[in-house]
Design an enzyme around this catalytic site. Structure first.
Site, PDB file in Angstrom:
ATOM      1  N   ARG A  51      38.811  30.298  29.268  1.00 60.74           N
ATOM      2  CA  ARG A  51      40.030  31.014  29.674  1.00 60.74           C
ATOM      3  C   ARG A  51      40.024  32.467  29.204  1.00 60.74           C
ATOM      4  NH1 ARG A  51      44.212  27.677  27.630  1.00 60.74           N
ATOM      5  NH2 ARG A  51      44.417  29.041  25.855  1.00 60.74           N
ATOM      6  N   TYR A 104      56.259  48.852  44.397  1.00 61.78           N
ATOM      7  CA  TYR A 104      55.834  47.714  45.215  1.00 61.78           C
ATOM      8  C   TYR A 104      56.937  46.630  45.199  1.00 61.78           C
ATOM      9  CZ  TYR A 104      52.693  43.743  46.379  1.00 61.78           C
ATOM     10  OH  TYR A 104      52.099  42.636  46.935  1.00 61.78           O
ATOM     11  N   ASP A 176      51.133  51.915  38.505  1.00 61.11           N
ATOM     12  CA  ASP A 176      50.410  51.102  39.480  1.00 61.11           C
ATOM     13  C   ASP A 176      49.474  52.056  40.221  1.00 61.11           C
ATOM     14  OD1 ASP A 176      49.541  49.655  41.709  1.00 61.11           O
ATOM     15  OD2 ASP A 176      51.382  48.458  41.793  1.00 61.11           O
TER      16      ASP A 176
END
Ligand code: PLP
Length: 382
Positions: A51, A104, A176
């Protein structure tokens, strides 16, 4: 070293001793510890559990942080997960954050629903605000979330001015950076603390994978890594391999998207039924000067407005398209066209919306222009 040279060489550790050009795809959940000391954490081991990533993941993390000038990168299963992890790593109940109104849409939904439920308040600010953001800051403001250019409406933000105002108050700045793809825009050098990207878009580049990344400064990396571990996200090594493969041609592809995008934008701008083309590289874009200052190019994604958008007109335009596909996401090799209704709370939509959002792919722009030309003729006779 120039970015195109860098892209050919970064993230290629782990290829020894076989002389492979590319890092192998390492699938793993269990990793066997070489000794009891290592198991107890007294001797360092490179990998502890699937993981937390394998050498495949480490190669992409290293490549992305080198490309954007970060101290390290964290991978997550999607671009949206990168946006939400960046915010969660930096806020707690009772905090206030400032988010660009041009963010977004799904990032906005996360703020309005998940963050609100956790006691974190969001204020949206006009993307043109720049240094004026200082006036919106409260004692409990922890974070400014920037997206430049903005989703669907493509406003360029004055990142250095925002970062200066934020840092003066100990506030972090997340951007972003999906549109700039880590290639045309280097936000960490302009003051951002974390640059997030949907690798789903240009880094993947072939419309076949979902992946996100957070490229962090030395100050923000530990908090992001810790939050990522707490949340338990894992990314598939096959997808990471595809992102590494996409990275090798990122510069070459982006330059082609840029050239074709500008050509299509210019053609659209000359059509009588097109009211406005919204492309940061066009000299009539309101923040064109900021784009010139802070970006080294433009990708293939922009928007335009039509004189009218009756449903029959739009249906006639869209249903006959031969080359442009109608679908979400972007950054692949193929061209796309959609109708968009940008959700906004500060910048009220004009009566000219919806917008048409276009992604110019790697096809010959002359063919794309012919497809659009026929589409606009259908629009006109509908
Ligand atoms: C697509 C997109 C995202 C989300 O990426 P996914 O991988 O689809 O989750 C985030 N930000 C921007 C600007 C995007 O265009």
């Amino acid at each position: 070293m120039h970015d195109d040279t860098r892209l050919a060489h970064i993230g290629r550790h782990g290829t020894e001793p076989l002389g492979l050009v590319n890092p192998p795809v390492c699938h793993a959940s269990t990793i066997l510890f070489p000794s009891f000391d290592a198991f107890e954490g007294k001797a360092p081991v490179p990998i502890t559990y699937g993981r937390h990533g394998t050498s495949t993941h480490f190669a992409l993390q290293e490549a992305l942080s080198e490309l954007e000038g970060g101290a390290g990168a964290v991978l997550v299963p999607s671009g949206l997960a990168a946006c939400t992890l960046a915010i969660q790593a930096l806020v707690a109940a009772g905090d206030h954050i400032l988010v660009t109104d041009s963010v977004y849409g799904p990032t906005r939904a996360f703020c309005d629903q998940a963050l609100r439920r956790c006691g974190v308040e969001t204020t949206y600010f006009a993307p043109e605000l720049g240094a004026g953001i200082a006036e919106l800051m409260r004692p409990n403001t922890r974070l400014v979330f920037v997206e430049s250019p903005g989703s669907l409406t493509f406003e360029i933000q004055d990142l250095p001015a925002i970062a200066a105002a934020a840092h003066a108050r100990g506030v972090r700045v997340v951007i972003d950076n999906t549109w700039g793809a880590g290639y045309f825009h280097k936000p960490l050098a302009l003051g951002a603390d974390i640059s997030v990207q949907a690798l789903t878009k240009y880094v993947g580049g072939h419309s076949d994978l979902m992946l996100g990344a957070l490229i962090c400064t030395a100050e923000t990396l530990p908090a992001v890594q810790a939050q990522a571990r707490l949340q338990g996200n894992a990314t598939a090594p096959d997808d990471v391999f595809l992102a590494l493969r996409g990275l090798r041609t990122l510069g070459t592809r982006l330059k082609a998207h840029d050239a074709s995008g500008r050509r299509v934008a210019e053609w659209l701008g000359g059509q009588p039924m097109v009211r406005r083309v919204i492309h940061p590289a066009c000299t009539d874009h309101p923040q064109h000067a900021l784009w010139r200052r802070d970006f080294s190019g433009a990708c293939g994604l922009f928007a335009f407005e039509l004189e009218s958008c009756r449903r029959e007109q739009l249906a006639a335009l869209f249903d006959g398209l031969r080359l442009f596909g109608m679908g979400y996401s972007w950054g692949g090799y193929e061209s796309l066209l959609i109708v968009a209704h940008p959700p906004r709370s500060v910048c009220k939509p004009g009566n000219e919306w919806p917008l048409l959002r276009i992604h110019v792919g790697l096809e010959d722009p002359a063919d794309l222009i012919a497809d659009l030309h026929e589409g606009l003729q259908r629009w006109q006779s509908a």
